[in-house]
Design a protein around this motif. Structure first.
Motif, mmCIF file in Angstrom:
data_model
loop_
_atom_site.group_PDB
_atom_site.id
_atom_site.type_symbol
_atom_site.label_atom_id
_atom_site.label_comp_id
_atom_site.label_asym_id
_atom_site.label_seq_id
_atom_site.Cartn_x
_atom_site.Cartn_y
_atom_site.Cartn_z
ATOM 1 N N PHE A 5 0.823 -1.210 0.000
ATOM 2 C CA PHE A 5 0.000 0.000 0.000
ATOM 3 C C PHE A 5 0.856 1.258 0.000
ATOM 4 C CE2 PHE A 5 -3.480 -2.722 0.366
ATOM 5 C CZ PHE A 5 -4.662 -2.003 0.270
ATOM 6 N N GLU A 6 1.982 1.229 0.697
ATOM 7 C CA GLU A 6 2.889 2.382 0.681
ATOM 8 C C GLU A 6 3.416 2.628 -0.736
ATOM 9 O OE1 GLU A 6 3.650 4.551 2.914
ATOM 10 O OE2 GLU A 6 3.062 3.670 4.829
ATOM 11 N N ARG A 7 3.720 1.554 -1.453
ATOM 12 C CA ARG A 7 4.212 1.680 -2.823
ATOM 13 C C ARG A 7 3.136 2.213 -3.762
ATOM 14 N NH1 ARG A 7 8.976 -1.192 -4.283
ATOM 15 N NH2 ARG A 7 9.989 -2.135 -2.474
ATOM 16 N N LEU A 8 1.856 1.976 -3.384
ATOM 17 C CA LEU A 8 0.741 2.478 -4.186
ATOM 18 C C LEU A 8 0.353 3.902 -3.796
ATOM 19 C CD1 LEU A 8 -1.546 -0.719 -4.226
ATOM 20 C CD2 LEU A 8 -0.180 0.190 -6.127
ATOM 21 N N GLY A 9 1.108 4.482 -2.829
ATOM 22 C CA GLY A 9 0.834 5.843 -2.388
ATOM 23 C C GLY A 9 -0.314 5.955 -1.407
ATOM 24 N N MET A 10 -0.673 4.843 -0.756
ATOM 25 C CA MET A 10 -1.765 4.834 0.216
ATOM 26 C C MET A 10 -1.207 4.561 1.605
ATOM 27 S SD MET A 10 -4.614 2.684 -1.936
ATOM 28 C CE MET A 10 -5.860 2.899 -0.652
ATOM 29 N N PRO A 11 -1.951 4.934 2.686
ATOM 30 C CA PRO A 11 -1.468 4.678 4.048
ATOM 31 C C PRO A 11 -1.224 3.191 4.287
ATOM 32 C CG PRO A 11 -3.333 6.187 4.079
ATOM 33 C CD PRO A 11 -3.230 5.666 2.683
ATOM 34 N N GLY A 12 -0.053 2.856 4.827
ATOM 35 C CA GLY A 12 0.280 1.457 5.082
ATOM 36 C C GLY A 12 -0.668 0.769 6.042
ATOM 37 N N LEU A 13 -1.236 1.541 6.964
ATOM 38 C CA LEU A 13 -2.106 0.908 7.960
ATOM 39 C C LEU A 13 -3.397 0.376 7.335
ATOM 40 C CD1 LEU A 13 -4.707 2.847 9.081
ATOM 41 C CD2 LEU A 13 -2.785 4.192 9.851
ATOM 42 N N VAL A 14 -3.834 0.942 6.216
ATOM 43 C CA VAL A 14 -4.995 0.398 5.505
ATOM 44 C C VAL A 14 -4.658 -1.007 5.011
ATOM 45 C CG1 VAL A 14 -6.535 0.655 3.529
ATOM 46 C CG2 VAL A 14 -5.824 2.670 4.819
ATOM 47 N N GLY A 15 -3.426 -1.161 4.508
ATOM 48 C CA GLY A 15 -2.980 -2.477 4.069
ATOM 49 C C GLY A 15 -2.942 -3.465 5.218
ATOM 50 N N GLU A 16 -2.537 -3.006 6.404
ATOM 51 C CA GLU A 16 -2.467 -3.900 7.563
ATOM 52 C C GLU A 16 -3.852 -4.353 8.000
ATOM 53 O OE1 GLU A 16 0.382 -2.937 10.625
ATOM 54 O OE2 GLU A 16 1.453 -1.568 9.290
ATOM 55 N N ILE A 17 -4.837 -3.459 7.927
ATOM 56 C CA ILE A 17 -6.212 -3.853 8.253
ATOM 57 C C ILE A 17 -6.721 -4.867 7.225
ATOM 58 C CG2 ILE A 17 -8.600 -3.064 8.483
ATOM 59 C CD1 ILE A 17 -7.483 -0.368 9.459
ATOM 60 N N LEU A 18 -6.458 -4.605 5.941
ATOM 61 C CA LEU A 18 -6.898 -5.516 4.884
ATOM 62 C C LEU A 18 -6.175 -6.860 4.959
ATOM 63 C CD1 LEU A 18 -7.344 -3.162 1.809
ATOM 64 C CD2 LEU A 18 -9.120 -4.259 3.182
ATOM 65 N N ALA A 19 -4.952 -6.860 5.505
ATOM 66 C CA ALA A 19 -4.246 -8.129 5.712
ATOM 67 C C ALA A 19 -5.064 -9.032 6.636
ATOM 68 C CB ALA A 19 -2.865 -7.865 6.315
ATOM 69 N N GLY A 20 -5.699 -8.429 7.648
ATOM 70 C CA GLY A 20 -6.551 -9.196 8.555
ATOM 71 C C GLY A 20 -7.761 -9.777 7.842
ATOM 72 N N VAL A 21 -8.320 -8.999 6.898
ATOM 73 C CA VAL A 21 -9.463 -9.490 6.118
ATOM 74 C C VAL A 21 -9.045 -10.690 5.276
ATOM 75 C CG1 VAL A 21 -11.185 -8.915 4.363
ATOM 76 C CG2 VAL A 21 -10.490 -7.177 6.032
ATOM 77 N N VAL A 22 -7.864 -10.597 4.649
ATOM 78 C CA VAL A 22 -7.396 -11.656 3.736
ATOM 79 C C VAL A 22 -7.050 -12.945 4.480
ATOM 80 C CG1 VAL A 22 -5.585 -12.302 2.094
ATOM 81 C CG2 VAL A 22 -6.589 -10.021 2.007
ATOM 82 N N ILE A 23 -6.284 -12.853 5.562
ATOM 83 C CA ILE A 23 -5.859 -14.072 6.267
ATOM 84 C C ILE A 23 -6.893 -14.553 7.277
ATOM 85 C CG2 ILE A 23 -3.429 -13.424 5.995
ATOM 86 C CD1 ILE A 23 -3.370 -12.704 8.980
#
Length: 389
Positions: free
Chosen positions: A27-45
């Protein structure tokens, strides 16, 4: 789907932490807040998709520790004198930011045909702000000393008390009784606690820490004292009726001007370790089954939109004196509901005042607001240079 396998603690921590940081990097590489990616990681796993991990008690414990250290770390960077200066505006932001969501939630559910008490419970679930997500965004962007950030933090603390009062009133109505004295007492203790800590906490601690440190021989004595204060004020906060994170924030704020840079570094390191468990924990709790019914999909979308708009309008209106840009920032900063909305929903379900479908709507909305808030804040603060730029 078969139940997720039982994982040993090291494997569990490996999967959760690695997934969180992998998604954060993407998400950081996509220019978005990394913490959004961390929340979505919980959704995925989590149970919603891959089902590798379920929200077991140890993860809940790590999540609670994560948010405690997050607010403690934020408090260390905030001066109580600065927070008190914006107290009047923060109070206005909190008051209007409670009334508008409460009213919108009630109106939507009543218009949908639900009963009076259930509608009020949904409104109450939209009231209180969960400051953890906003604090993480502002801390990452090094904007905790912006005036709008100070107001968000102060208003969120006040919001917690107001939410407690609203919950006490709604619960009394659901039980068919309304005791003004009990509700008054519910409000007085946390208000007194927060005023005392905000006004005199820093001064008292700045005198006590050097005296205690001089009598201790441990190499990290100051850090040890800081952690003791963190947990002590978290416990006191819980016993006065507000969230433990309020006590953690006040503990950090009272220590901020009296502890060494070394303590700040150690707390930051601990926070970096534990916060991913808090963020992934949010994603693990998202239940996509609420979307099985088309009518529930529409209701959920409307309630989620109301959750965002009500804080933007309500809290933003309270901060209009600062200008439109800061008003928008404050409105977006107060959007996350997180665990606060979930607690209200769980209480309503336990009392039989909220049906399971509406419980699902409220829980999803509470968690979804934590997901949408970081991009909104990123957008609102994008024209402000970070410290060091």
């Amino acid at each position: 789907m078969p139940p997720a396998p039982e994982l040993s603690l090291p494997v569990l921590m490996l999967v959760v932490f690695a997934a969180a940081k992998l998604f954060s990097e993407i998400f950081e590489r996509l220019g978005m807040p990394g913490l959004v990616g961390e929340i979505l990681a919980g959704v995925v796993i989590g149970p919603s998709l891959l089902h590798w991990v379920t929200p077991v008690p140890i993860l809940q414990d790590l999540s609670e520790l994560g948010v405690l250290f997050l607010l403690f770390n934020v408090g260390l960077e905030v001066k109580s004198s600065e927070l008190l200066k914006v107290g009047g505006t923060a109070f206005l932001v909190a008051i209007i930011g409670v009334l508008v969501p409460l009213g919108m939630g009630w109106v939507i559910l009543r218009a949908w045909g639900y009963g009076q008490i259930e509608s009020i419970f949904v409104g109450a679930a939209l009231v209180a702000t969960s400051v953890g997500i906003t604090a993480q965004v502002l801390s990452a962007k090094k904007m905790l000393h912006e005036k709008s950030s100070q107001i968000i933090l102060a208003a969120a603390v006040i919001d917690d008390v107001l939410g407690l009062i609203v919950l006490a009133v709604v619960s009394s109505m659901a039980r068919g009784e309304f005791k003004v004295i009990d509700i008054g007492l519910t409000a007085i203790l946390p208000i007194v606690f927060m005023i005392v800590m905000a006004k005199w906490g820093s001064h008292t601690v700045s005198r006590a820490v050097p005296m205690l440190q001089a009598r201790l021989r441990a190499s990290e004595a100051q850090f040890h004292l800081a952690i003791v204060l963190l947990f002590a004020l978290s416990v006191v906060s819980m016993h006065t009726g507000v969230a433990a994170i309020v006590g953690a924030f006040l503990a950090g704020m009272s220590l901020g001007e009296s502890v060494s840079k070394r303590v700040h570094t150690l707390v930051h390191g601990t926070t970096e370790l534990l916060v991913p468990f808090f963020l992934v924990g949010i994603g693990l709790k998202i239940d996509l089954s609420v979307f099985k019914d088309s009518s529930m999909i529409l209701l959920t979308a409307i309630v989620l939109l109301a959750a965002v708009v009500s804080k933007l309008i309500g809290c933003g209106a309270g901060a209009l004196s600062l200008g439109l840009r800061d008003a928008i920032r404050i409105g977006f900063g107060m959007v996350p509901r997180g665990e606060v909305g979930m607690v209200v929903a769980q209480l309503g379900l336990a009392m039989g005042a909220v049906s399971k479908p509406i419980y699902g709507v409220v829980v999803f909305t509470a968690l979804a607001t934590t997901l949408v808030a970081p991009p909104l804040l990123n957008l609102a603060y994008r024209q402000t240079p970070t410290v060091g730029d």
